[in-house]
Design a protein around this motif. Structure first.
Motif, short mmCIF file in Angstrom:
data_model
loop_
_atom_site.label_atom_id
_atom_site.label_comp_id
_atom_site.label_asym_id
_atom_site.label_seq_id
_atom_site.Cartn_x
_atom_site.Cartn_y
_atom_site.Cartn_z
N ASN A 97 0.82 -1.21 0.00
CA ASN A 97 0.00 0.00 0.00
C ASN A 97 0.86 1.26 0.00
O ASN A 97 0.50 2.28 -0.62
CB ASN A 97 -0.94 0.01 1.21
CG ASN A 97 -2.05 -1.01 1.08
OD1 ASN A 97 -2.40 -1.43 -0.02
ND2 ASN A 97 -2.61 -1.43 2.19
N LYS A 118 1.92 1.73 -3.55
CA LYS A 118 0.81 2.25 -4.36
C LYS A 118 0.59 3.73 -4.08
O LYS A 118 0.36 4.52 -5.01
CB LYS A 118 -0.46 1.46 -4.04
CG LYS A 118 -0.45 0.02 -4.54
CD LYS A 118 -1.67 -0.73 -4.08
CE LYS A 118 -1.63 -2.18 -4.52
NZ LYS A 118 -2.80 -2.95 -4.01
N PHE A 119 0.65 4.11 -2.80
CA PHE A 119 0.49 5.53 -2.45
C PHE A 119 1.59 6.37 -3.08
O PHE A 119 1.32 7.46 -3.61
CB PHE A 119 0.50 5.68 -0.93
CG PHE A 119 0.45 7.10 -0.47
CD1 PHE A 119 -0.75 7.79 -0.45
CD2 PHE A 119 1.59 7.76 -0.06
CE1 PHE A 119 -0.81 9.12 -0.03
CE2 PHE A 119 1.56 9.07 0.36
CZ PHE A 119 0.36 9.75 0.38
N LEU A 136 0.85 6.79 -6.74
CA LEU A 136 -0.21 7.78 -6.95
C LEU A 136 0.33 9.19 -6.76
O LEU A 136 0.06 10.09 -7.55
CB LEU A 136 -1.36 7.52 -5.97
CG LEU A 136 -2.22 6.28 -6.21
CD1 LEU A 136 -3.05 5.96 -4.97
CD2 LEU A 136 -3.13 6.48 -7.41
N ILE A 164 -5.38 12.95 -2.21
CA ILE A 164 -4.31 11.96 -2.24
C ILE A 164 -3.80 11.66 -0.83
O ILE A 164 -3.57 10.52 -0.46
CB ILE A 164 -3.16 12.45 -3.14
CG1 ILE A 164 -3.67 12.67 -4.57
CG2 ILE A 164 -2.01 11.47 -3.13
CD1 ILE A 164 -4.23 11.43 -5.21
N VAL A 196 -6.85 8.69 -0.15
CA VAL A 196 -6.19 7.53 -0.77
C VAL A 196 -5.70 6.54 0.28
O VAL A 196 -5.96 5.34 0.16
CB VAL A 196 -5.05 7.97 -1.70
CG1 VAL A 196 -4.23 6.77 -2.16
CG2 VAL A 196 -5.61 8.70 -2.91
N SER A 212 -8.58 4.61 1.55
CA SER A 212 -9.10 3.63 0.60
C SER A 212 -8.19 2.42 0.48
O SER A 212 -8.64 1.32 0.19
CB SER A 212 -9.27 4.29 -0.78
OG SER A 212 -8.01 4.61 -1.34
N LEU A 213 -6.90 2.60 0.74
CA LEU A 213 -5.97 1.48 0.64
C LEU A 213 -5.99 0.60 1.88
O LEU A 213 -5.94 -0.62 1.78
CB LEU A 213 -4.55 2.00 0.39
CG LEU A 213 -4.28 2.63 -0.99
CD1 LEU A 213 -2.87 3.19 -1.05
CD2 LEU A 213 -4.49 1.62 -2.10
N GLN A 225 -7.61 10.89 -10.93
CA GLN A 225 -7.04 10.41 -9.67
C GLN A 225 -7.96 9.39 -9.00
O GLN A 225 -7.49 8.44 -8.37
CB GLN A 225 -6.77 11.59 -8.71
CG GLN A 225 -5.96 12.74 -9.28
CD GLN A 225 -4.90 12.32 -10.27
OE1 GLN A 225 -4.13 11.38 -10.05
NE2 GLN A 225 -4.84 13.02 -11.41
N GLN A 278 -6.92 5.58 -8.19
CA GLN A 278 -7.11 4.86 -6.92
C GLN A 278 -7.78 3.51 -7.17
O GLN A 278 -7.41 2.50 -6.56
CB GLN A 278 -7.99 5.69 -5.99
CG GLN A 278 -7.36 6.99 -5.51
CD GLN A 278 -8.30 7.76 -4.62
OE1 GLN A 278 -8.95 7.21 -3.75
NE2 GLN A 278 -8.39 9.06 -4.84
N ARG A 282 -6.52 -0.72 -6.64
CA ARG A 282 -7.27 -1.80 -5.97
C ARG A 282 -7.93 -2.71 -6.99
O ARG A 282 -8.99 -3.25 -6.75
CB ARG A 282 -8.37 -1.18 -5.09
CG ARG A 282 -7.87 -0.30 -3.98
CD ARG A 282 -9.03 0.47 -3.36
NE ARG A 282 -10.05 -0.43 -2.87
CZ ARG A 282 -10.18 -0.79 -1.60
NH1 ARG A 282 -9.33 -0.33 -0.71
NH2 ARG A 282 -11.13 -1.61 -1.21
#
Length: 277
Positions: free
Chosen positions: A82, A85-86, A89, A125, A129, A132-133, A209, A213, A217
């Motif tokens: 995660n 991924k962040f 992003l 973000i 974000v 959500s992760l 964006q 996100q 996922r």
């Protein structure tokens, strides 16, 4: 090695670390403290473990079950995935925003994304974000994943090809809107047409964006869409909240965000460009 003497266990840990291995050690007696402290990860048992062993460890397994160790490793892999991924992003957003504003400043003398709009995007973000992760449970396929070694540069984990494709797409989408802005001169005067064009760029940028996100996922999103939606209710709620907030900002908070209200066709055009990503 579980029943070997503490000195042999410590020697074993040191030898493994010298050979470049990542070492995890479990223990519960006081004599295990040296090995627990020397290892990269020390796991002490919460029920049978002594206070000395617990103090020397990094993780305490409260139920003394090795199955819990597996869960701990799985969550650790999930947290690391995660974070990557962040970072992906965040890199995409910053590169697109900087490139767009730089190109616009050079060729047109003005920037389409102002400070307040970028603040709103960064709020999405930085705040939404991660939420959500972390609501995504760890997957079993993470277990045989990439080993995380201390001191590795973050750039090793970034998927540069994917980052480049996403950045290029978002820049192309903004250029398409900029080209479309010429046709707005037929319906509006020049000043209002520029504001409409910049609002569409801002709107498309935010939608990209949200899709970005969703892409982070994407597990089973195409093969099992119904199951994906039912297992991601919280994320879908966050995405809906962002879209609703975006609609309110554009339609009713134009003065604060330097935007203007869009008609139906303009909304469709900017949303379509965003969702195509």
């Amino acid at each position: 090695m579980a029943r070997c003497s503490p000195d042999v266990k410590l020697l074993f840990v040191q030898a493994l670390k010298q050979s470049g291995e990542m070492v995890a050690v479990t223990g519960y007696v006081t004599e295990d403290a040296h090995a627990l402290h020397q290892a990269d990860i020390g796991l002490a048992m919460g029920i049978r473990g002594t206070e000395v062993a617990k103090e020397s460890s990094d993780i305490i397994i409260l139920d003394d079950s090795f199955a819990t160790c597996v869960k701990a490793f799985k969550w650790g892999q999930s947290v690391h995935a995660n974070i990557i991924k962040f970072m992906q992003l965040q890199l995409t957003v910053n590169v697109v925003a900087l490139t767009t504003n730089f190109m616009a400043a050079v060729f047109y003398g003005c920037v389409p994304l102002n400070a307040v709009q970028l603040l709103w995007v960064n709020l999405l973000i930085v705040a939404l974000v991660p939420l959500s992760l972390v609501t995504k449970p760890p997957a079993d396929e993470l277990m045989p994943g990439l080993l995380v070694k201390p001191g590795q540069p973050p750039k090793r984990y970034v998927k540069w090809k994917r980052l480049l494709v996403q950045v290029l797409y978002q820049i192309v989408a903004i250029l398409i809107i900029n080209f479309q802005g010429r046709s707005l001169l037929k319906s509006y005067n020049r000043g209002h047409a520029i504001k409409v064009k910049n609002t569409m760029i801002f709107n498309t940028f935010v939608v990209c964006q949200i899709i970005h996100q969703m892409e982070a996922r994407k597990m089973d999103i195409l093969s099992k869409p119904k199951m994906w939606i039912t297992s991601n209710y919280l994320f879908m709620g966050m995405a809906g909240t962002i879209l609703t907030s975006q609609f309110i900002i554009i339609e009713f908070l134009g003065k604060a965000f330097s935007t203007v209200a869009l008609n139906q066709k303009e909304w469709q055009f900017s949303l379509t460009l965003g969702f195509v990503e």
